[in-house]
Design a protein around this motif. Structure first.
Motif, short mmCIF file in Angstrom:
data_model
loop_
_atom_site.label_atom_id
_atom_site.label_comp_id
_atom_site.label_asym_id
_atom_site.label_seq_id
_atom_site.Cartn_x
_atom_site.Cartn_y
_atom_site.Cartn_z
N GLN A 262 10.43 45.86 -28.89
CA GLN A 262 9.87 47.22 -28.25
C GLN A 262 8.88 46.98 -27.28
O GLN A 262 8.37 47.83 -26.82
N PHE A 264 7.20 46.70 -23.70
CA PHE A 264 7.16 47.95 -22.66
C PHE A 264 6.08 47.62 -21.76
O PHE A 264 6.44 47.45 -20.63
N GLY A 283 12.85 49.48 -24.21
CA GLY A 283 11.53 50.18 -24.38
C GLY A 283 11.41 50.79 -23.04
O GLY A 283 11.06 52.06 -22.96
N THR A 284 11.55 50.08 -22.03
CA THR A 284 11.52 50.59 -20.72
C THR A 284 12.63 51.93 -20.55
O THR A 284 12.29 52.78 -19.86
N LEU A 286 14.12 53.82 -22.42
CA LEU A 286 13.45 54.92 -23.12
C LEU A 286 12.31 55.63 -22.47
O LEU A 286 12.46 57.11 -22.27
N TYR A 287 11.70 54.92 -21.94
CA TYR A 287 10.43 55.50 -21.04
C TYR A 287 11.00 56.32 -19.65
O TYR A 287 10.60 57.43 -19.46
N MET A 306 17.21 52.62 -31.50
CA MET A 306 16.57 51.61 -31.26
C MET A 306 15.91 51.49 -32.69
O MET A 306 15.92 50.27 -33.34
#
Lengths: 329, 302
Positions: A262, A264, A283-284, A286-287, A306
């Motif tokens: 995860q 980030f 992670g990135t 998703l952001y 995820m």
């Protein structure tokens, strides 16, 4: 032990009679059935409010079309689209690229940090006490630096202009052309070399100190016996050390997996808050999708993927933790 | 849990004595020197980024923009710190971080401590379920919850408020505190609080005289850990506060580094990063052993 009527009823419902010889409530607050529930109530409320309900909303959102901020502000616009969101995200080759990249990157990180962590822990086991104190002190400082800051520091260390790594490389090779090498131009190099360096650097203190502590618990007698039986250093490590430190080895591998999968902040700050698509791990990704692009429904699907990927790997770890936890009582 | 959590710390402390003896009987001093050099090399590599971070903050502009990096500043300058301290958003964001961190630690400890006593001292229906849930919950990535958390907070009108962020942090503080403190309390024999009550203590008296003092090390461990987590957390704070004009220090740092005027000012960026990390570094150095033991016990990190 006094058993109230209330408790008898509850007990018979649950698992038959009260286990003999194992008092139910002892010591502090040894009265009142409602008390334990009252004590865990705040925690339950917090977990339901901050975790269970958001998780429910996560699933709810994943079946909707909330892909713009306006939809969030004006709920009337949102509608249920069934599995369309899933087919859209899962049908996107970029998503699979990101998943594959995340898996490769996580494997690299976990392998690198565990192997290096083990080697340095073994090294700590060999050095003089004062060297050990120096190493542990340094690692404490490294441990305390926030992940977000480490990315910034490494961006500067690897900068193509005035970066130290290029310069050191130039000092070693004497080759002028490597001096302004752009580490970040190729995301493969940027992520798998520089990104990995940041994350492994930040992860080593916990692993080295933990593994070193585990190593000190390997009985000297066992090692000597193995040596007497003609085992070489590697065989002794493999058959004596590893079995003894296995519990910590497993826990730290699982933890590394959890953190690395995860990851980030390090990538985010390494790329100065706007990582290019080549740097997107889950992670990135998703952001970028969920927060930057306001694609709330799409990112919900990604979040669910995820969580599922993570839990699939961690079932093994959870079972192990429960076994260890069961020894408490 | 007991197997994992309490042992690492004493082991670190006790190790030098054991090692000294082992070395005396076994290895040659020449070999030890080779290992020592390797060890120092390792320490050097690990320390270098921190050294670089610190040295950068004192560099003059001339050194900062040099094509070849300078390993020791030609002259020391405090310009970078001046720039950071004069930034109008620096102090407010630091203050926000402090409020959020204190709130999150206090709430997490109170809620978690209560629940930990509940599961450690009482046997009730649903107890194992609760404990297992606390363990599994720690594995849900916070990042995966960010969108629904934002939606839920938005509906509750709590985006842009510091309290909203504090509440959101309960996701990671409470399970950790429960899981760690539970093993501390389980190890306090129930006979102790019974004896106190036989000797005339009330239940609350037993709590304040027996349970609270004996759990104090655990409370410090989990408190420090929660502090570090909350202080360093970025993404939740950044997202939930995006609309209210408030910022935490971590969010300030990233914005600071990306503003056109500051983007290339590495000296000021590093000074800011160092100042923002300082409260954690200090705390970490003070409670080093407790934190390393507590981390292995609670099984989480950000």
């Amino acid at each position: 032990m006094s058993v109230t009527t209330d408790e008898t009823v509850i007990r018979s419902e649950a698992a038959g009679p009260v286990p003999a010889g194992k008092p139910q409530r002892r010591g502090f607050f040894a009265a009142g059935l409602h008390i334990p529930y009252a004590m865990i109530l705040p925690a339950v409320i917090a977990m339901v409010g901050m975790l269970a309900y958001p998780l429910y909303r996560l699933f709810d959102l994943s079946f909707q079309n909330v892909n713009r901020y306006a939809y969030l502000v004006n709920p009337a616009l949102a509608k249920y689209i069934g599995f369309d969101g899933y087919t859209k995200v899962l049908g996107d080759s970029e998503f699979w690229d990101v998943v594959l990249r995340s898996i490769c990157f996580t494997v690299e990180l976990v392998a690198a940090s565990m192997v290096l962590g083990m080697l340095f822990a073994l090294l700590l086991n060999r050095v003089s006490p004062w060297v050990r104190v120096v190493c542990i002190t340094v690692m404490m400082f490294v441990w305390a630096i926030p992940a977000l800051v480490t990315g910034t520091v490494f961006r500067w260390l690897f900068a193509s202009n005035g970066g130290v790594v290029d310069y050191l490389w130039f000092l070693v090779t004497g080759d002028e052309s490597v001096k302004h090498y752009d580490w970040f131009a190729d995301p493969t190099v940027g992520l798998y070399a520089v990104g990995a360096a940041v994350i492994v650097w930040g992860a080593l203190p916990f692993l080295v100190i933990g593994l070193y502590a585990a190593l000190t618990q390997v009985p000297k007698e066992l090692m000597e016996a193995a040596k007497l039986d003609g085992a070489n250093a590697f065989q002794a490590f493999r058959h004596v050390t590893v079995p003894v430190i296995k519990p910590f080895l497993m826990i730290s591998t699982a933890l590394s997996f959890i953190w690395d999968f995860q990851v980030f902040a390090q990538i985010f700050s390494l790329r100065n808050t706007s990582p290019e698509p080549g740097y997107w791990t889950i992670g990135t990704f998703l952001y970028e999708k969920g927060i930057v692009a306001s694609k709330y429904s799409d990112s919900s699907v990604i979040s669910i993927a995820m969580i599922l990927l993570m839990l699939a790997v961690l079932v093994f770890y959870i079972r192990q933790m429960l076994k260890i936890g069961a020894q408490d009582r | 849990m007991t197997v994992v959590d309490h042992k690492p710390a004493p082991a670190v402390a006790a190790a030098p004595k054991v090692k000294a003896k082992a070395r005396a009987t076994g290895r040659s001093s020449a070999a030890t020197w080779i290992w020592n050099l390797l060890g120092l090399g390792f320490a050097l590599v690990m320390a270098f980024p921190i050294y670089w971070m610190i040295i950068t903050t004192f560099k003059t502009n001339k050194d900062l923009i040099a094509q070849d990096p300078t390993f020791w500043p030609s002259s020391f300058s405090f310009e970078s710190y001046k720039t950071v301290l004069n930034d109008t958003e620096f102090w407010p964001s630091l203050q926000n971080t402090l409020i959020i961190t204190l709130g999150a630690v206090a709430m997490g400890l109170i809620v978690g401590f209560l629940a930990a006593i509940g599961v450690a001292r009482f046997n009730f229906r649903g107890r194992s379920f609760f404990i297992v849930t606390m363990l599994v919950v720690q594995m849900v990535p916070l990042l995966a919850l960010i969108v629904p958390l934002y939606v839920v907070m938005n509906n509750a009108g709590m985006t842009g408020t510091l309290v909203g962020v504090m509440l959101a942090y309960l996701v990671f503080t409470v399970p950790y505190v429960v899981w760690t403190l539970r093993s501390f309390i389980v190890n306090i024999p129930a006979e102790l609080d019974e004896a106190a009550m036989v000797d005339g203590c009330t239940q609350w008296g037993a709590f304040f005289r027996i349970i609270l003092p004996l759990t104090l090390p655990g409370l410090i461990t989990t408190g420090v850990y929660s502090w570090i987590q909350a202080w360093n957390e970025f993404i939740v704070a950044n997202t939930l506060l995006a609309t209210g004009g408030q910022k935490t220090a971590m969010a300030w740092l990233t914005f600071y580094a990306t503003t056109p005027t500051r983007g290339a000012d590495y000296g000021a960026q590093m000074a800011g990063a160092l100042l923002v990390s300082l409260p954690v570094i200090v705390l970490f150095v003070f409670f080093q052993k407790k934190v390393s033991a507590g981390l292995t016990a609670g099984a989480v990190k950000g």
